[in-house]
Design a protein around this motif. Structure first.
Motif, PDB file in Angstrom:
ATOM      1  N   VAL A 167       4.824  12.124   1.555  1.00 39.99           N
ATOM      2  CA  VAL A 167       4.129  11.073   0.813  1.00 39.99           C
ATOM      3  C   VAL A 167       5.167  10.060   0.330  1.00 39.99           C
ATOM      4  O   VAL A 167       6.192  10.437  -0.241  1.00 39.99           O
ATOM      5  N   TYR A 168       4.881   8.781   0.571  1.00 43.34           N
ATOM      6  CA  TYR A 168       5.724   7.694   0.077  1.00 43.34           C
ATOM      7  C   TYR A 168       4.863   6.810  -0.810  1.00 43.34           C
ATOM      8  O   TYR A 168       3.706   6.511  -0.484  1.00 43.34           O
ATOM      9  N   THR A 169       5.408   6.382  -1.948  1.00 41.65           N
ATOM     10  CA  THR A 169       4.597   5.602  -2.882  1.00 41.65           C
ATOM     11  C   THR A 169       5.456   4.665  -3.712  1.00 41.65           C
ATOM     12  O   THR A 169       6.643   4.934  -3.947  1.00 41.65           O
ATOM     13  N   ASN A 170       4.854   3.562  -4.117  1.00 42.45           N
ATOM     14  CA  ASN A 170       5.446   2.634  -5.080  1.00 42.45           C
ATOM     15  C   ASN A 170       4.352   2.126  -5.991  1.00 42.45           C
ATOM     16  O   ASN A 170       3.163   2.148  -5.630  1.00 42.45           O
ATOM     17  N   GLU A 171       4.736   1.676  -7.173  1.00 44.36           N
ATOM     18  CA  GLU A 171       3.755   1.162  -8.117  1.00 44.36           C
ATOM     19  C   GLU A 171       4.270  -0.114  -8.770  1.00 44.36           C
ATOM     20  O   GLU A 171       5.478  -0.377  -8.808  1.00 44.36           O
TER      21      GLU A 171
END
Length: 223
Positions: free
Chosen positions: A40-44
Protein backbone atom coordinates in the motif's frame (compact mmCIF):
# COMPACT_ATOMS: atom_id res chain seq x y z
CA UNK A 1 21.11 -11.80 37.08
CA UNK A 2 23.52 -12.02 34.14
CA UNK A 3 22.25 -15.36 32.89
CA UNK A 4 18.69 -14.17 32.10
CA UNK A 5 20.05 -11.08 30.32
CA UNK A 6 22.40 -13.18 28.20
CA UNK A 7 19.55 -15.60 27.46
CA UNK A 8 17.29 -12.76 26.31
CA UNK A 9 19.97 -11.40 24.03
CA UNK A 10 20.43 -14.83 22.47
CA UNK A 11 16.69 -15.17 22.02
CA UNK A 12 16.46 -11.75 20.37
CA UNK A 13 19.38 -12.49 18.07
CA UNK A 14 17.86 -15.87 17.21
CA UNK A 15 14.51 -14.29 16.38
CA UNK A 16 16.15 -11.64 14.22
CA UNK A 17 18.07 -14.25 12.28
CA UNK A 18 14.92 -16.34 11.92
CA UNK A 19 13.04 -13.33 10.56
CA UNK A 20 15.78 -12.69 8.01
CA UNK A 21 15.81 -16.32 6.91
CA UNK A 22 12.03 -16.37 6.56
CA UNK A 23 12.11 -13.16 4.54
CA UNK A 24 14.70 -14.60 2.17
CA UNK A 25 12.67 -17.79 1.80
CA UNK A 26 9.53 -15.81 1.01
CA UNK A 27 11.36 -13.69 -1.55
CA UNK A 28 12.65 -16.82 -3.26
CA UNK A 29 9.12 -18.19 -3.44
CA UNK A 30 7.90 -14.89 -4.88
CA UNK A 31 10.60 -15.01 -7.56
CA UNK A 32 9.63 -18.61 -8.34
CA UNK A 33 5.98 -17.59 -8.70
CA UNK A 34 4.89 -19.50 -5.59
CA UNK A 35 3.89 -16.56 -3.37
CA UNK A 36 2.51 -13.05 -3.68
CA UNK A 37 2.91 -9.68 -1.97
CA UNK A 38 0.51 -6.98 -0.82
CA UNK A 39 1.64 -3.34 -0.78
CA UNK A 40 0.00 0.00 0.00
CA UNK A 41 1.29 3.45 -0.96
CA UNK A 42 -0.41 6.60 0.33
CA UNK A 43 -0.07 10.35 0.74
CA UNK A 44 -2.30 12.93 2.35
CA UNK A 45 -2.85 16.68 2.17
CA UNK A 46 -4.84 18.85 4.60
CA UNK A 47 -6.66 22.10 3.84
CA UNK A 48 -7.82 25.00 6.04
CA UNK A 49 -11.45 23.87 6.14
CA UNK A 50 -13.84 21.21 4.89
CA UNK A 51 -15.32 23.47 2.22
CA UNK A 52 -11.93 23.89 0.59
CA UNK A 53 -11.16 20.19 1.01
CA UNK A 54 -14.47 19.27 -0.64
CA UNK A 55 -13.63 21.48 -3.64
CA UNK A 56 -10.15 19.97 -3.89
CA UNK A 57 -11.61 16.47 -3.63
CA UNK A 58 -13.55 17.07 -6.84
CA UNK A 59 -10.26 17.94 -8.51
CA UNK A 60 -8.73 14.78 -7.05
CA UNK A 61 -11.46 12.70 -8.68
CA UNK A 62 -10.75 14.35 -12.02
CA UNK A 63 -7.06 13.51 -11.67
CA UNK A 64 -7.86 9.95 -10.66
CA UNK A 65 -9.90 9.17 -13.76
CA UNK A 66 -7.83 11.17 -16.28
CA UNK A 67 -5.39 8.27 -16.69
CA UNK A 68 -3.59 9.64 -19.75
CA UNK A 69 -2.46 12.67 -17.74
CA UNK A 70 -0.52 10.42 -15.35
CA UNK A 71 2.15 10.15 -18.04
CA UNK A 72 3.08 13.80 -17.50
CA UNK A 73 4.25 13.52 -13.91
CA UNK A 74 7.77 14.92 -13.48
CA UNK A 75 10.98 12.92 -13.18
CA UNK A 76 11.27 9.17 -13.67
CA UNK A 77 7.79 8.10 -14.63
CA UNK A 78 5.88 5.39 -16.48
CA UNK A 79 3.73 6.05 -19.53
CA UNK A 80 0.00 5.42 -19.16
CA UNK A 81 -2.44 5.12 -22.09
CA UNK A 82 -6.16 4.45 -21.78
CA UNK A 83 -7.99 2.23 -24.28
CA UNK A 84 -11.69 1.48 -24.57
CA UNK A 85 -13.11 -2.05 -24.45
CA UNK A 86 -12.61 -2.41 -28.22
CA UNK A 87 -8.91 -1.62 -27.97
CA UNK A 88 -9.07 1.95 -29.28
CA UNK A 89 -7.04 4.74 -27.69
CA UNK A 90 -9.28 7.17 -25.84
CA UNK A 91 -8.81 10.51 -24.11
CA UNK A 92 -11.99 10.19 -22.05
CA UNK A 93 -11.83 11.36 -18.47
CA UNK A 94 -14.62 8.93 -17.53
CA UNK A 95 -13.26 5.39 -18.02
CA UNK A 96 -15.60 2.44 -17.72
CA UNK A 97 -15.36 -1.12 -16.47
CA UNK A 98 -13.82 -3.16 -19.27
CA UNK A 99 -11.48 -0.40 -20.45
CA UNK A 100 -7.76 -1.15 -20.74
CA UNK A 101 -4.63 0.65 -19.60
CA UNK A 102 -1.27 0.18 -21.26
CA UNK A 103 1.65 0.86 -18.94
CA UNK A 104 5.22 1.22 -20.21
CA UNK A 105 7.85 1.38 -17.47
CA UNK A 106 10.57 4.05 -17.74
CA UNK A 107 13.57 2.93 -19.74
CA UNK A 108 11.72 0.00 -21.38
CA UNK A 109 9.60 -0.63 -24.45
CA UNK A 110 7.71 -3.58 -22.93
CA UNK A 111 3.93 -3.14 -22.91
CA UNK A 112 2.09 -4.12 -19.74
CA UNK A 113 -1.70 -4.31 -19.96
CA UNK A 114 -4.31 -4.07 -17.23
CA UNK A 115 -8.08 -4.00 -17.44
CA UNK A 116 -10.47 -1.99 -15.28
CA UNK A 117 -12.63 -4.43 -13.35
CA UNK A 118 -14.37 -2.13 -10.85
CA UNK A 119 -15.22 1.56 -10.44
CA UNK A 120 -16.75 2.92 -7.26
CA UNK A 121 -17.69 6.52 -6.44
CA UNK A 122 -19.23 7.92 -3.25
CA UNK A 123 -19.54 11.41 -1.76
CA UNK A 124 -16.11 11.26 -0.12
CA UNK A 125 -14.44 8.37 -1.94
CA UNK A 126 -13.63 7.40 -5.52
CA UNK A 127 -11.63 4.44 -6.77
CA UNK A 128 -11.07 2.01 -9.58
CA UNK A 129 -9.40 -1.38 -9.66
CA UNK A 130 -7.37 -2.99 -12.43
CA UNK A 131 -6.05 -6.51 -13.03
CA UNK A 132 -3.27 -7.66 -15.38
CA UNK A 133 -4.75 -8.80 -18.67
CA UNK A 134 -4.08 -9.85 -22.22
CA UNK A 135 -3.87 -6.98 -24.67
CA UNK A 136 -7.17 -6.07 -26.38
CA UNK A 137 -8.06 -8.65 -29.03
CA UNK A 138 -8.21 -5.97 -31.71
CA UNK A 139 -4.50 -5.29 -31.06
CA UNK A 140 -3.33 -8.88 -30.64
CA UNK A 141 -4.08 -12.42 -31.62
CA UNK A 142 -6.58 -13.01 -28.88
CA UNK A 143 -4.53 -15.65 -27.06
CA UNK A 144 -4.48 -16.25 -23.30
CA UNK A 145 -1.07 -14.72 -22.64
CA UNK A 146 -1.16 -12.14 -19.87
CA UNK A 147 0.76 -9.11 -21.14
CA UNK A 148 1.99 -8.05 -17.71
CA UNK A 149 4.78 -8.98 -15.34
CA UNK A 150 2.27 -9.75 -12.55
CA UNK A 151 -0.22 -12.64 -12.53
CA UNK A 152 -3.86 -12.04 -13.46
CA UNK A 153 -4.91 -12.44 -9.79
CA UNK A 154 -2.88 -9.35 -8.87
CA UNK A 155 -4.74 -6.07 -8.58
CA UNK A 156 -4.10 -2.37 -8.14
CA UNK A 157 -6.73 -0.10 -6.63
CA UNK A 158 -6.29 3.63 -7.16
CA UNK A 159 -8.29 5.57 -4.58
CA UNK A 160 -8.91 9.09 -3.30
CA UNK A 161 -10.83 9.87 -0.13
CA UNK A 162 -11.76 12.91 1.92
CA UNK A 163 -11.88 12.75 5.71
CA UNK A 164 -12.90 16.12 7.06
CA UNK A 165 -10.43 18.62 5.67
CA UNK A 166 -7.84 16.00 4.65
CA UNK A 167 -7.48 14.24 1.31
CA UNK A 168 -5.86 10.81 0.99
CA UNK A 169 -4.49 9.20 -2.14
CA UNK A 170 -3.83 5.45 -2.33
CA UNK A 171 -2.37 2.78 -4.55
CA UNK A 172 -3.27 -0.58 -3.07
CA UNK A 173 -1.53 -3.60 -4.56
CA UNK A 174 -2.85 -7.07 -3.80
CA UNK A 175 -1.59 -10.56 -4.72
CA UNK A 176 1.45 -9.24 -6.56
CA UNK A 177 2.92 -12.48 -7.85
CA UNK A 178 5.34 -12.69 -10.76
CA UNK A 179 3.83 -13.92 -14.02
CA UNK A 180 6.49 -16.51 -14.84
CA UNK A 181 4.62 -19.82 -14.68
CA UNK A 182 2.48 -21.71 -17.19
CA UNK A 183 0.82 -20.72 -20.45
CA UNK A 184 -0.29 -17.31 -19.23
CA UNK A 185 3.35 -16.18 -19.02
CA UNK A 186 3.93 -17.27 -22.62
CA UNK A 187 7.37 -16.30 -23.86
CA UNK A 188 7.65 -13.55 -21.24
CA UNK A 189 8.42 -15.73 -18.20
CA UNK A 190 12.07 -14.72 -17.92
CA UNK A 191 11.59 -11.07 -18.81
CA UNK A 192 8.66 -10.82 -16.38
CA UNK A 193 10.90 -12.06 -13.57
CA UNK A 194 13.62 -9.58 -14.49
CA UNK A 195 11.17 -6.70 -14.70
CA UNK A 196 9.32 -7.52 -11.46
CA UNK A 197 12.44 -8.15 -9.39
CA UNK A 198 14.65 -5.66 -11.20
CA UNK A 199 13.23 -2.63 -12.97
CA UNK A 200 9.83 -2.44 -11.28
CA UNK A 201 11.26 -3.26 -7.85
CA UNK A 202 13.36 -0.11 -8.11
CA UNK A 203 10.62 2.10 -9.55
CA UNK A 204 7.43 0.95 -7.81
CA UNK A 205 7.75 2.96 -4.59
CA UNK A 206 8.84 6.07 -6.50
CA UNK A 207 6.03 5.71 -9.05
CA UNK A 208 3.16 5.25 -6.64
CA UNK A 209 4.50 7.81 -4.17
CA UNK A 210 4.57 10.31 -7.02
CA UNK A 211 1.08 9.39 -8.20
CA UNK A 212 -0.54 9.52 -4.76
CA UNK A 213 1.07 12.92 -4.16
CA UNK A 214 -0.38 14.08 -7.47
CA UNK A 215 -3.85 12.83 -6.53
CA UNK A 216 -3.88 15.01 -3.39
CA UNK A 217 -2.21 18.01 -5.09
CA UNK A 218 1.24 17.75 -3.53
CA UNK A 219 2.72 17.32 -7.01
CA UNK A 220 1.62 18.54 -10.41
CA UNK A 221 2.38 17.37 -13.97
CA UNK A 222 4.99 18.95 -16.18
CA UNK A 223 3.65 21.51 -18.65
Amino acid sequence: MKAPIELNLKENNSMSLKDIVNKVKKELKVVQGEETKDKVYTNENSFPDETTAAQEFERSKQKLFDVNEWSNLPGINSTFHLYDNRGHRTTTKEPKVGYYMKIVLPGTTLDNWVRITDIHVEDTMAEFTVHPSEQPKELGEGDAEIEHFFIKEASSTFRVTREGNTLHGYEIGRNEGINNQGEEAGERALINTLVAEGGWAGVQALQWDKLTKYLVHLEEPEE
